[in-house]
Write a protein that holds these residues in place. Structure first.
Motif, PDB file in Angstrom:
ATOM      1  N   THR A   1       0.824  -1.213   0.000  1.00 41.20           N
ATOM      2  CA  THR A   1       0.000   0.000   0.000  1.00 41.20           C
ATOM      3  C   THR A   1       0.857   1.262   0.000  1.00 41.20           C
ATOM      4  O   THR A   1       0.421   2.303  -0.512  1.00 41.20           O
ATOM      5  CB  THR A   1      -0.923   0.024   1.232  1.00 41.20           C
ATOM      6  N   ARG A   2       2.083   1.189   0.530  1.00 42.44           N
ATOM      7  CA  ARG A   2       2.955   2.369   0.530  1.00 42.44           C
ATOM      8  C   ARG A   2       3.339   2.759  -0.889  1.00 42.44           C
ATOM      9  O   ARG A   2       3.443   3.954  -1.196  1.00 42.44           O
ATOM     10  CB  ARG A   2       4.209   2.093   1.363  1.00 42.44           C
ATOM     11  N   ASP A   3       3.547   1.771  -1.742  1.00 44.69           N
ATOM     12  CA  ASP A   3       3.878   2.062  -3.141  1.00 44.69           C
ATOM     13  C   ASP A   3       2.672   2.644  -3.866  1.00 44.69           C
ATOM     14  O   ASP A   3       2.800   3.596  -4.646  1.00 44.69           O
ATOM     15  CB  ASP A   3       4.351   0.787  -3.853  1.00 44.69           C
ATOM     16  N   LEU A   4       1.496   2.082  -3.622  1.00 51.22           N
ATOM     17  CA  LEU A   4       0.286   2.596  -4.256  1.00 51.22           C
ATOM     18  C   LEU A   4      -0.024   4.012  -3.786  1.00 51.22           C
ATOM     19  O   LEU A   4      -0.395   4.874  -4.583  1.00 51.22           O
ATOM     20  CB  LEU A   4      -0.903   1.675  -3.962  1.00 51.22           C
ATOM     21  N   LEU A   5       0.150   4.254  -2.483  1.00 51.14           N
ATOM     22  CA  LEU A   5      -0.093   5.590  -1.932  1.00 51.14           C
ATOM     23  C   LEU A   5       0.880   6.614  -2.499  1.00 51.14           C
ATOM     24  O   LEU A   5       0.523   7.784  -2.686  1.00 51.14           O
ATOM     25  CB  LEU A   5       0.010   5.561  -0.401  1.00 51.14           C
ATOM     26  N   TYR A   6       2.104   6.170  -2.794  1.00 46.34           N
ATOM     27  CA  TYR A   6       3.082   7.077  -3.410  1.00 46.34           C
ATOM     28  C   TYR A   6       2.559   7.567  -4.761  1.00 46.34           C
ATOM     29  O   TYR A   6       2.558   8.785  -5.028  1.00 46.34           O
ATOM     30  CB  TYR A   6       4.419   6.357  -3.599  1.00 46.34           C
ATOM     31  N   PHE A   7       2.123   6.645  -5.602  1.00 42.39           N
ATOM     32  CA  PHE A   7       1.646   7.029  -6.939  1.00 42.39           C
ATOM     33  C   PHE A   7       0.355   7.839  -6.863  1.00 42.39           C
ATOM     34  O   PHE A   7       0.154   8.792  -7.627  1.00 42.39           O
ATOM     35  CB  PHE A   7       1.448   5.789  -7.804  1.00 42.39           C
ATOM     36  N   ILE A   8      -0.539   7.467  -5.941  1.00 41.60           N
ATOM     37  CA  ILE A   8      -1.778   8.221  -5.761  1.00 41.60           C
ATOM     38  C   ILE A   8      -1.472   9.649  -5.306  1.00 41.60           C
ATOM     39  O   ILE A   8      -2.056  10.622  -5.811  1.00 41.60           O
ATOM     40  CB  ILE A   8      -2.706   7.515  -4.748  1.00 41.60           C
ATOM     41  N   SER A   9      -0.525   9.784  -4.371  1.00 41.76           N
ATOM     42  CA  SER A   9      -0.148  11.107  -3.858  1.00 41.76           C
ATOM     43  C   SER A   9       0.516  11.948  -4.937  1.00 41.76           C
ATOM     44  O   SER A   9       0.243  13.149  -5.063  1.00 41.76           O
ATOM     45  CB  SER A   9       0.791  10.958  -2.657  1.00 41.76           C
ATOM     46  N   LEU A  10       1.402  11.316  -5.736  1.00 41.07           N
ATOM     47  CA  LEU A  10       2.095  12.034  -6.809  1.00 41.07           C
ATOM     48  C   LEU A  10       1.091  12.516  -7.860  1.00 41.07           C
ATOM     49  O   LEU A  10       1.162  13.668  -8.328  1.00 41.07           O
ATOM     50  CB  LEU A  10       3.141  11.125  -7.453  1.00 41.07           C
ATOM     51  N   THR A  11       0.153  11.646  -8.202  1.00 40.14           N
ATOM     52  CA  THR A  11      -0.884  12.014  -9.164  1.00 40.14           C
ATOM     53  C   THR A  11      -1.740  13.156  -8.633  1.00 40.14           C
ATOM     54  O   THR A  11      -2.002  14.141  -9.336  1.00 40.14           O
ATOM     55  CB  THR A  11      -1.781  10.801  -9.479  1.00 40.14           C
ATOM     56  N   ALA A  12      -2.175  13.026  -7.387  1.00 40.37           N
ATOM     57  CA  ALA A  12      -3.035  14.057  -6.776  1.00 40.37           C
ATOM     58  C   ALA A  12      -2.304  15.389  -6.671  1.00 40.37           C
ATOM     59  O   ALA A  12      -2.902  16.451  -6.895  1.00 40.37           O
ATOM     60  CB  ALA A  12      -3.495  13.588  -5.392  1.00 40.37           C
ATOM     61  N   LEU A  13      -1.013  15.353  -6.330  1.00 39.46           N
ATOM     62  CA  LEU A  13      -0.233  16.581  -6.186  1.00 39.46           C
ATOM     63  C   LEU A  13      -0.220  17.386  -7.482  1.00 39.46           C
ATOM     64  O   LEU A  13      -0.562  18.576  -7.486  1.00 39.46           O
ATOM     65  CB  LEU A  13       1.197  16.238  -5.766  1.00 39.46           C
ATOM     66  N   PHE A  14       0.156  16.754  -8.584  1.00 43.10           N
ATOM     67  CA  PHE A  14       0.243  17.476  -9.850  1.00 43.10           C
ATOM     68  C   PHE A  14      -1.138  17.798 -10.420  1.00 43.10           C
ATOM     69  O   PHE A  14      -1.303  18.798 -11.112  1.00 43.10           O
ATOM     70  CB  PHE A  14       1.087  16.680 -10.857  1.00 43.10           C
ATOM     71  N   PHE A  15      -2.123  16.981 -10.107  1.00 44.58           N
ATOM     72  CA  PHE A  15      -3.499  17.268 -10.523  1.00 44.58           C
ATOM     73  C   PHE A  15      -3.980  18.550  -9.851  1.00 44.58           C
ATOM     74  O   PHE A  15      -4.521  19.453 -10.517  1.00 44.58           O
ATOM     75  CB  PHE A  15      -4.409  16.094 -10.161  1.00 44.58           C
ATOM     76  N   VAL A  16      -3.784  18.642  -8.547  1.00 47.25           N
ATOM     77  CA  VAL A  16      -4.225  19.820  -7.792  1.00 47.25           C
ATOM     78  C   VAL A  16      -3.460  21.066  -8.231  1.00 47.25           C
ATOM     79  O   VAL A  16      -4.046  22.147  -8.385  1.00 47.25           O
ATOM     80  CB  VAL A  16      -4.048  19.589  -6.275  1.00 47.25           C
ATOM     81  N   ILE A  17      -2.147  20.918  -8.445  1.00 48.68           N
ATOM     82  CA  ILE A  17      -1.356  22.066  -8.899  1.00 48.68           C
ATOM     83  C   ILE A  17      -1.864  22.567 -10.239  1.00 48.68           C
ATOM     84  O   ILE A  17      -1.944  23.781 -10.485  1.00 48.68           O
ATOM     85  CB  ILE A  17       0.138  21.691  -9.004  1.00 48.68           C
ATOM     86  N   THR A  18      -2.223  21.654 -11.138  1.00 49.71           N
ATOM     87  CA  THR A  18      -2.742  22.041 -12.451  1.00 49.71           C
ATOM     88  C   THR A  18      -4.048  22.812 -12.313  1.00 49.71           C
ATOM     89  O   THR A  18      -4.271  23.815 -13.005  1.00 49.71           O
ATOM     90  CB  THR A  18      -2.954  20.800 -13.340  1.00 49.71           C
ATOM     91  N   VAL A  19      -4.928  22.349 -11.428  1.00 53.60           N
ATOM     92  CA  VAL A  19      -6.184  23.065 -11.170  1.00 53.60           C
ATOM     93  C   VAL A  19      -5.890  24.471 -10.659  1.00 53.60           C
ATOM     94  O   VAL A  19      -6.507  25.457 -11.101  1.00 53.60           O
ATOM     95  CB  VAL A  19      -7.064  22.294 -10.167  1.00 53.60           C
ATOM     96  N   LYS A  20      -4.935  24.586  -9.752  1.00 50.02           N
ATOM     97  CA  LYS A  20      -4.576  25.891  -9.182  1.00 50.02           C
ATOM     98  C   LYS A  20      -4.003  26.808 -10.266  1.00 50.02           C
ATOM     99  O   LYS A  20      -4.273  28.027 -10.266  1.00 50.02           O
ATOM    100  CB  LYS A  20      -3.552  25.711  -8.055  1.00 50.02           C
ATOM    101  N   VAL A  21      -3.201  26.259 -11.153  1.00 49.12           N
ATOM    102  CA  VAL A  21      -2.636  27.056 -12.261  1.00 49.12           C
ATOM    103  C   VAL A  21      -3.755  27.625 -13.119  1.00 49.12           C
ATOM    104  O   VAL A  21      -3.751  28.817 -13.482  1.00 49.12           O
ATOM    105  CB  VAL A  21      -1.680  26.193 -13.125  1.00 49.12           C
ATOM    106  N   GLN A  22      -4.751  26.802 -13.431  1.00 47.26           N
ATOM    107  CA  GLN A  22      -5.868  27.258 -14.254  1.00 47.26           C
ATOM    108  C   GLN A  22      -6.712  28.293 -13.530  1.00 47.26           C
ATOM    109  O   GLN A  22      -7.197  29.254 -14.137  1.00 47.26           O
ATOM    110  CB  GLN A  22      -6.723  26.060 -14.679  1.00 47.26           C
ATOM    111  N   GLN A  23      -6.893  28.107 -12.244  1.00 43.25           N
ATOM    112  CA  GLN A  23      -7.664  29.081 -11.463  1.00 43.25           C
ATOM    113  C   GLN A  23      -6.947  30.423 -11.422  1.00 43.25           C
ATOM    114  O   GLN A  23      -7.579  31.481 -11.541  1.00 43.25           O
ATOM    115  CB  GLN A  23      -7.894  28.552 -10.038  1.00 43.25           C
ATOM    116  N   THR A  24      -5.620  30.386 -11.267  1.00 44.67           N
ATOM    117  CA  THR A  24      -4.832  31.611 -11.244  1.00 44.67           C
ATOM    118  C   THR A  24      -4.910  32.355 -12.562  1.00 44.67           C
ATOM    119  O   THR A  24      -5.061  33.570 -12.605  1.00 44.67           O
ATOM    120  CB  THR A  24      -3.357  31.303 -10.914  1.00 44.67           C
TER     121      THR A  24
END
Length: 241
Positions: A215-238
């Motif tokens: 689960t630590r490996d899966l959580l790593y990929f989920i966290s990495l995906t979520a991080l860049f997904f959220v940053i992209t949303v923030k970029v568009q909002q800005t």
């Protein structure tokens, strides 16, 4: 229920982007190159080393995806920014989350379609040998999570520029650093090794591709995906503000 589904902005954007994969020659070229290279790796092991296995294919898959996923995602925002169609899109009743989610889902599906023909290697290995299905299943599970992470990175890179080439190289550099960082761990001081080993996408993928679903490996990929997904949303909002 069907009416709500049809009016879901993220789903509408997903359908539009997904259809564009089948009308753009770039997707066909990228997929063809990926299959040629991956096929060479598999069949060179198969014929030259007389081993019906996918170990070499999965061993080099993170490096290949570091190149091919950015090639598929580079146009997602950059092309629309260059043409001005993104501004038109954002005047419609859609949120930044809708746009990013639709584009992300479509691009991830495009990447998985690129991977789909590699199942032929599994069939070949089964016909001519007795492959261990634990690492094969783990390898494909890891490939899905790795593809999602690299797609999110590619989406982010495309959202910060109007130039597709810049978007490609930005995503490629981030992906290849995350992939190859563990290669240089022996050259780094001990305090950095544990941290850099943790952020290495390749080390987490390798663990999963051995058939060990941690689960630590899966959580790593989920966290990495979520991080860049959220940053992209923030970029568009800005940019919209």
């Amino acid at each position: 229920m069907s009416v709500k589904t049809r009016k879901n902005p993220a789903l509408v954007i997903f359908k539009r982007e997904f259809k564009s994969y089948f009308t753009s020659p770039v997707a066909y070229i990228v997929t063809a190159l990926f299959l040629i290279i991956s096929g060479f790796m598999f069949f060179s092991t198969f014929f030259l080393n007389n081993r019906a296995e996918l170990r070499q294919f999965f061993g080099l898959l993170p490096i290949m995806l570091s190149f091919f996923v950015p090639a598929l995602t580079m146009r997602l925002f950059a092309e629309e920014k260059r043409s001005g169609s993104l501004e038109t899109l954002m005047t419609l009743p859609v949120t930044e989350l809708d746009v990013v989610a639709g584009k992300f889902a479509a691009s991830l599906c495009g990447t998985l379609i690129m991977l789909l023909p590699t199942l032929f290697y599994v069939i070949t290995a089964e016909i001519f040998g007795s492959p261990d299905y634990g690492p094969i299943i783990g390898g494909y599970i890891g490939a899905i999570f790795l593809s999602a992470s690299f797609t999110a990175i590619g989406l982010f890179a495309s959202s910060i520029t109007k130039n597709q080439i810049i978007a490609f190289f930005t995503a490629f550099i981030i992906c290849i650093v995350l992939t190859l960082i563990d290669v240089f761990l022996v050259l780094l001081p001990a305090p950095l090794v544990s941290f850099l080993s943790f952020i290495s996408a390749n080390s987490h993928f390798t663990s999963i591709s051995r058939g060990i679903i941690d689960t630590r490996d899966l959580l790593y990929f989920i966290s990495l995906t979520a991080l860049f997904f959220v940053i992209t949303v923030k970029v568009q909002q800005t940019e919209r503000d």
